[in-house]
Enzyme design. Structure first.
Site, mmCIF file in Angstrom:
data_model
loop_
_atom_site.group_PDB
_atom_site.id
_atom_site.type_symbol
_atom_site.label_atom_id
_atom_site.label_comp_id
_atom_site.label_asym_id
_atom_site.label_seq_id
_atom_site.Cartn_x
_atom_site.Cartn_y
_atom_site.Cartn_z
ATOM 1 N N HIS A 142 3.038 10.435 4.648
ATOM 2 C CA HIS A 142 2.643 11.523 3.743
ATOM 3 C C HIS A 142 1.175 11.913 3.932
ATOM 4 O O HIS A 142 0.380 11.179 4.540
ATOM 5 C CB HIS A 142 2.878 11.104 2.291
ATOM 6 C CG HIS A 142 2.053 9.894 1.906
ATOM 7 N ND1 HIS A 142 0.723 9.966 1.579
ATOM 8 C CD2 HIS A 142 2.396 8.585 1.836
ATOM 9 C CE1 HIS A 142 0.270 8.756 1.307
ATOM 10 N NE2 HIS A 142 1.266 7.895 1.465
ATOM 11 N N GLU A 185 7.164 3.334 -0.405
ATOM 12 C CA GLU A 185 6.155 2.391 0.073
ATOM 13 C C GLU A 185 6.487 0.975 -0.398
ATOM 14 O O GLU A 185 7.309 0.789 -1.311
ATOM 15 C CB GLU A 185 4.770 2.822 -0.458
ATOM 16 C CG GLU A 185 3.600 1.944 -0.058
ATOM 17 C CD GLU A 185 3.411 1.850 1.445
ATOM 18 O OE1 GLU A 185 4.289 1.255 2.115
ATOM 19 O OE2 GLU A 185 2.373 2.333 1.950
#
Length: 199
Positions: A7, A81
């Site tokens: 990202h 994550e």
């Protein structure tokens, strides 16, 4: 082809704070990086786009989707994550002091609620395999997170790269082929698109 992308930048990235599952949005720099990423993929074949369900990954993916005319970005929690438990929000350097082997502690039990590396790697590998099996011959872009992507690179390269070795840059692209259940890494940590000017 699978394009696996980290990202764009967040304020917590900039401040070097552990994010994990904490839902932090892109900052202005991250939004610009996402636009540059979208420009990179303007002329690259992409049939499907997927993302972690955390905002920073989803916003990055949707920015590419807008440029490609792909409005349906499907999200999966397994693309998140690594969970850093009670350590989320602290300086990364503090974690390094408290748990110097945190980034390479394969086979160790969870401490402070930090997700074991094996669990993160397993969920990433399973989810990405499912995505590619469903996509069949289509080309796929997936936006995820640094530690999670690194664990998958570690899986594909059998520990030669990825976790404990590679530092992924924001919006960097790592690509793989997937044929008959076998992965092969093609490119790694490519952020050349960050030189593309965007408004």
């Amino acid at each position: 082809m699978l394009y696996l992308v980290r990202h764009g930048e967040t304020d917590w990235n900039k401040q070097k704070l552990l994010q994990g599952h904490t839902n932090i949005p892109l900052n202005e720099q991250g939004k610009r990086q996402a636009k540059q990423l979208a420009e990179k993929f303007k002329d690259i074949e992409v049939d499907r786009i997927y993302a972690s369900d955390l905002e920073r990954a989803l916003e990055t993916a949707r920015t590419v989707g807008e440029k490609k005319g792909i409005t349906d970005v499907q999200t999966f929690e397994r693309l998140r994550e690594r969970c850093f438990g009670e350590m989320e929000g602290i300086q990364v350097v503090k974690l390094d002091e408290l748990l110097p082997n945190c980034w390479t502690n394969w086979g160790e039990e969870s401490v402070h609620g930090i997700e074991p590396l094996e669990e993160m790697q397993s969920r990433m590998a399973e989810q990405l395999k499912e995505i590619m099996e469903e996509a069949k011959e289509e080309d796929v872009l997936v936006v995820s997170h640094g530690a999670a992507i690194n664990s998958f690179i570690h899986f594909v390269t059998k520990g030669e790269s990825g976790t404990g070795i590679l530092r992924l840059k924001n919006t960097a692209v790592t690509s793989f082929t997937y044929k008959e259940g076998e992965w092969e890494m093609v490119t790694c940590n490519d952020d050349s698109h960050l030189e593309i000017p965007v408004s």
